[in-house]
Motif scaffolding. Structure first.
Motif, PDB file in Angstrom:
ATOM      1  N   SER A   3       0.401  -1.087  -0.005  1.00 50.68           N
ATOM      2  CA  SER A   3       0.227  -0.106  -0.033  1.00 50.68           C
ATOM      3  C   SER A   3       0.502   1.167  -0.115  1.00 50.68           C
ATOM      4  O   SER A   3       1.828   1.197   0.598  1.00 50.68           O
ATOM      5  CB  SER A   3      -1.268  -0.036   1.213  1.00 50.68           C
ATOM      6  N   THR A   4      -0.120   2.438  -0.790  1.00 50.98           N
ATOM      7  CA  THR A   4       0.957   3.696  -0.639  1.00 50.98           C
ATOM      8  C   THR A   4       1.483   3.979   1.095  1.00 50.98           C
ATOM      9  O   THR A   4       2.423   4.379   1.224  1.00 50.98           O
ATOM     10  CB  THR A   4      -0.088   4.799  -0.819  1.00 50.98           C
ATOM     11  N   GLU A   5       0.825   3.257   2.001  1.00 53.40           N
ATOM     12  CA  GLU A   5       0.860   4.214   3.739  1.00 53.40           C
ATOM     13  C   GLU A   5       1.872   3.362   4.253  1.00 53.40           C
ATOM     14  O   GLU A   5       2.583   3.568   4.838  1.00 53.40           O
ATOM     15  CB  GLU A   5      -0.631   4.029   4.309  1.00 53.40           C
ATOM     16  N   SER A   6       2.189   2.292   3.478  1.00 58.99           N
ATOM     17  CA  SER A   6       3.304   1.259   4.102  1.00 58.99           C
ATOM     18  C   SER A   6       4.290   1.406   3.962  1.00 58.99           C
ATOM     19  O   SER A   6       5.514   0.911   4.638  1.00 58.99           O
ATOM     20  CB  SER A   6       3.039  -0.781   3.601  1.00 58.99           C
ATOM     21  N   GLU A   7       4.907   2.759   2.505  1.00 59.61           N
ATOM     22  CA  GLU A   7       5.589   2.910   2.249  1.00 59.61           C
ATOM     23  C   GLU A   7       6.748   4.379   3.389  1.00 59.61           C
ATOM     24  O   GLU A   7       8.022   3.854   3.048  1.00 59.61           O
ATOM     25  CB  GLU A   7       5.878   3.913   0.793  1.00 59.61           C
ATOM     26  N   ALA A   8       5.753   4.449   4.139  1.00 62.72           N
ATOM     27  CA  ALA A   8       6.487   4.887   5.377  1.00 62.72           C
ATOM     28  C   ALA A   8       7.086   4.289   6.009  1.00 62.72           C
ATOM     29  O   ALA A   8       8.826   5.185   6.362  1.00 62.72           O
ATOM     30  CB  ALA A   8       6.031   5.419   6.615  1.00 62.72           C
ATOM     31  N   ASN A   9       7.158   3.015   5.941  1.00 60.02           N
ATOM     32  CA  ASN A   9       8.123   2.240   6.471  1.00 60.02           C
ATOM     33  C   ASN A   9       9.269   1.992   5.782  1.00 60.02           C
ATOM     34  O   ASN A   9      10.292   2.324   6.296  1.00 60.02           O
ATOM     35  CB  ASN A   9       7.556   0.875   7.216  1.00 60.02           C
ATOM     36  N   ARG A  10       9.265   1.848   4.726  1.00 58.22           N
ATOM     37  CA  ARG A  10      10.779   1.284   4.085  1.00 58.22           C
ATOM     38  C   ARG A  10      10.970   2.839   3.825  1.00 58.22           C
ATOM     39  O   ARG A  10      12.632   3.009   4.102  1.00 58.22           O
ATOM     40  CB  ARG A  10       9.999   1.437   2.333  1.00 58.22           C
ATOM     41  N   ASN A  11      10.586   4.425   3.868  1.00 63.81           N
ATOM     42  CA  ASN A  11      11.210   5.257   3.300  1.00 63.81           C
ATOM     43  C   ASN A  11      12.251   6.168   5.483  1.00 63.81           C
ATOM     44  O   ASN A  11      12.728   6.693   5.315  1.00 63.81           O
ATOM     45  CB  ASN A  11       9.950   6.443   3.678  1.00 63.81           C
ATOM     46  N   HIS A  12      11.661   5.593   6.330  1.00 66.00           N
ATOM     47  CA  HIS A  12      12.112   4.927   7.283  1.00 66.00           C
ATOM     48  C   HIS A  12      13.142   4.956   7.865  1.00 66.00           C
ATOM     49  O   HIS A  12      14.141   5.536   7.831  1.00 66.00           O
ATOM     50  CB  HIS A  12      11.234   4.905   8.441  1.00 66.00           C
ATOM     51  N   TYR A  13      12.992   3.275   6.980  1.00 65.38           N
ATOM     52  CA  TYR A  13      14.545   2.454   6.446  1.00 65.38           C
ATOM     53  C   TYR A  13      15.493   3.716   6.207  1.00 65.38           C
ATOM     54  O   TYR A  13      17.448   3.689   6.644  1.00 65.38           O
ATOM     55  CB  TYR A  13      14.490   1.501   7.182  1.00 65.38           C
ATOM     56  N   ALA A  14      15.337   4.056   4.779  1.00 59.91           N
ATOM     57  CA  ALA A  14      16.070   5.113   3.967  1.00 59.91           C
ATOM     58  C   ALA A  14      16.347   5.924   4.380  1.00 59.91           C
ATOM     59  O   ALA A  14      17.856   6.463   3.896  1.00 59.91           O
ATOM     60  CB  ALA A  14      14.939   5.124   2.425  1.00 59.91           C
ATOM     61  N   ALA A  15      15.460   6.432   5.656  1.00 59.15           N
ATOM     62  CA  ALA A  15      16.185   7.670   5.720  1.00 59.15           C
ATOM     63  C   ALA A  15      17.462   7.586   7.496  1.00 59.15           C
ATOM     64  O   ALA A  15      18.393   8.313   6.789  1.00 59.15           O
ATOM     65  CB  ALA A  15      14.648   8.493   6.383  1.00 59.15           C
ATOM     66  N   ILE A  16      17.180   6.441   7.933  1.00 59.19           N
ATOM     67  CA  ILE A  16      18.143   5.654   8.932  1.00 59.19           C
ATOM     68  C   ILE A  16      19.964   5.775   7.570  1.00 59.19           C
ATOM     69  O   ILE A  16      20.597   6.065   8.566  1.00 59.19           O
ATOM     70  CB  ILE A  16      17.282   4.715   9.437  1.00 59.19           C
ATOM     71  N   ALA A  17      19.736   5.108   7.001  1.00 56.04           N
ATOM     72  CA  ALA A  17      20.835   4.238   6.509  1.00 56.04           C
ATOM     73  C   ALA A  17      21.819   6.139   5.203  1.00 56.04           C
ATOM     74  O   ALA A  17      22.415   6.244   5.831  1.00 56.04           O
ATOM     75  CB  ALA A  17      20.621   3.500   5.334  1.00 56.04           C
ATOM     76  N   ALA A  18      20.791   6.481   5.273  1.00 54.39           N
ATOM     77  CA  ALA A  18      21.168   8.128   4.836  1.00 54.39           C
ATOM     78  C   ALA A  18      22.460   8.948   5.490  1.00 54.39           C
ATOM     79  O   ALA A  18      22.782   9.542   5.583  1.00 54.39           O
ATOM     80  CB  ALA A  18      20.074   9.059   4.416  1.00 54.39           C
ATOM     81  N   ASN A  19      21.277   9.126   7.169  1.00 55.65           N
ATOM     82  CA  ASN A  19      21.620   9.776   7.875  1.00 55.65           C
ATOM     83  C   ASN A  19      22.649   8.637   8.813  1.00 55.65           C
ATOM     84  O   ASN A  19      22.647   9.676   9.984  1.00 55.65           O
ATOM     85  CB  ASN A  19      20.377  10.148   9.345  1.00 55.65           C
ATOM     86  N   ALA A  20      23.036   7.541   8.721  1.00 52.28           N
ATOM     87  CA  ALA A  20      23.871   6.696   8.936  1.00 52.28           C
ATOM     88  C   ALA A  20      25.220   7.697   9.668  1.00 52.28           C
ATOM     89  O   ALA A  20      25.648   7.794  10.905  1.00 52.28           O
ATOM     90  CB  ALA A  20      24.108   5.504   9.224  1.00 52.28           C
ATOM     91  N   GLY A  21      25.334   8.601   8.829  1.00 54.69           N
ATOM     92  CA  GLY A  21      27.136   9.351   9.731  1.00 54.69           C
ATOM     93  C   GLY A  21      27.159  10.119   9.894  1.00 54.69           C
ATOM     94  O   GLY A  21      28.257  10.964  11.317  1.00 54.69           O
ATOM     95  N   LYS A  22      25.922  10.647  10.355  1.00 52.35           N
ATOM     96  CA  LYS A  22      25.278  12.066  10.870  1.00 52.35           C
ATOM     97  C   LYS A  22      25.422  11.872  12.919  1.00 52.35           C
ATOM     98  O   LYS A  22      24.747  12.761  13.224  1.00 52.35           O
ATOM     99  CB  LYS A  22      24.526  12.765  10.026  1.00 52.35           C
TER     100      LYS A  22
END
Length: 313
Positions: A3-22
């Motif tokens: 679902s479109t709503e479920s993309e929030a979980n994927r986006n959350h983990y993508a953001a964690i990966a992107a911010n890992a160095g910070k």
């Protein structure tokens, strides 16, 4: 299709990966989880929360309206032993307890930067002992947890068995972390699908948690435990998560040990997608499946009969 709503979980983990160095300090990781992970879950409504000292362990009573006070979910939150808390998971556990129709006790434990294993399991046992001291019948308790919460859940079961004590009625596991040796093939097969849990990242989490201890120790890797005599277990995992094969392998080990086992794999979902309860249909479906399975094992009526009884009253 997810679902479109479920993309929030994927986006959350993508953001964690992107911010890992910070996120360069333990507190920065905690603060990020408190802000972003908590926001994934909708408020369940009709649920009260009360902080309690559970034998020296901070804990939270989660009490839905009209809950059966005699039945309890004993919940271990996830977070890789670097984040997560009874507050990040308050709403998720509220949804689960509300669906089942019982109370829940979610407990804290030291994170890995505060103390290494077995400090986390000692906290879990202290909270368990406190719960039993409140007069709750062991047969009216289901253990539940997500991700690294599976380590504590099966650590508690092993401790109880070694002490010759009664075991709870059932176990519910979300995206369980069962193998510190990281032998699951899905670390490679799902490498491009899971933005956060690359083998290298999870390997760091293992070392952060147990240092140079044995990764095959059953108290940290339940995949290598003697599972015979343990209560029925319902495992859920996302098909796209790097850890999904750990649930598959654990389910097979449990079945071989004679444990009643159910494993549901959800297409297109990532790790602990149930955190989107109240916002995404896949999460609500998963919670509903847990509840329908757990209710009879806790001696509760099915949801249909309960609703009919409430209308009649």
């Amino acid at each position: 299709m997810a679902s479109t709503e479920s993309e929030a979980n994927r986006n959350h983990y993508a953001a964690i990966a992107a911010n890992a160095g910070k996120l360069t300090s333990p507190q920065a990781i905690i603060d990020y989880n408190d802000t972003h992970w908590t926001a994934l879950t909708g408020e369940p409504g009709g649920v009260d929360y009360s902080e309690v000292d559970a034998g020296g362990v901070p804990a939270l009573w989660i009490v839905p309206k009209c809950a059966d006070a005699r039945r309890v979910l004993f919940y271990a939150h996830g977070g890789g032993f670097i984040g997560g808390s009874i507050y990040t998971h308050r709403k998720l556990v509220g949804h689960l307890a509300k669906a089942v129709g019982c109370r829940a006790l979610a407990y804290e434990y030291p994170l890995a930067h505060q103390a290494k294993h077995p400090a986390q399991l000692e906290a879990a046992m202290a909270a368990w002992n406190w719960l039993i001291d409140q007069g709750v019948d062991t047969r009216s308790i289901a253990l539940a947890g997500d991700s690294c919460g599976a380590v504590l859940t099966y650590g508690v079961l092993q401790r109880l068995r070694s002490q010759g004590r009664p075991l709870p009625a059932a176990t519910l596991i979300i995206s369980g972390w069962f193998d510190m040796a990281l032998t699951g093939a899905s670390y490679e097969t799902n490498r491009k699908k899971d933005p956060a849990f690359a083998r290298e990242a999870v390997d760091w989490l293992v070392t952060n948690f147990i240092g140079d201890r044995d990764r095959l120790d059953p108290e940290v890797s339940a995949l290598y435990a003697d599972l015979s005599g343990f209560p029925p277990v319902f495992l859920q995992a996302g098909a796209d998560e790097a850890l999904v094969d750990e649930s598959r392998m654990f389910a097979e080990r449990a079945r071989q040990a004679g444990v009643e086992t159910r494993l549901d794999i959800f297409d297109g979902m990532l790790h602990s997608f149930q955190m989107m309860a109240g916002r995404a249909p896949e999460a609500d479906d998963a919670i509903g499946r847990f509840a329908a399975w757990a209710r009879p094992r806790l001696g509760l009526p099915d949801a249909v009969n309960m609703a009919a009884g409430e209308r009649a009253a």
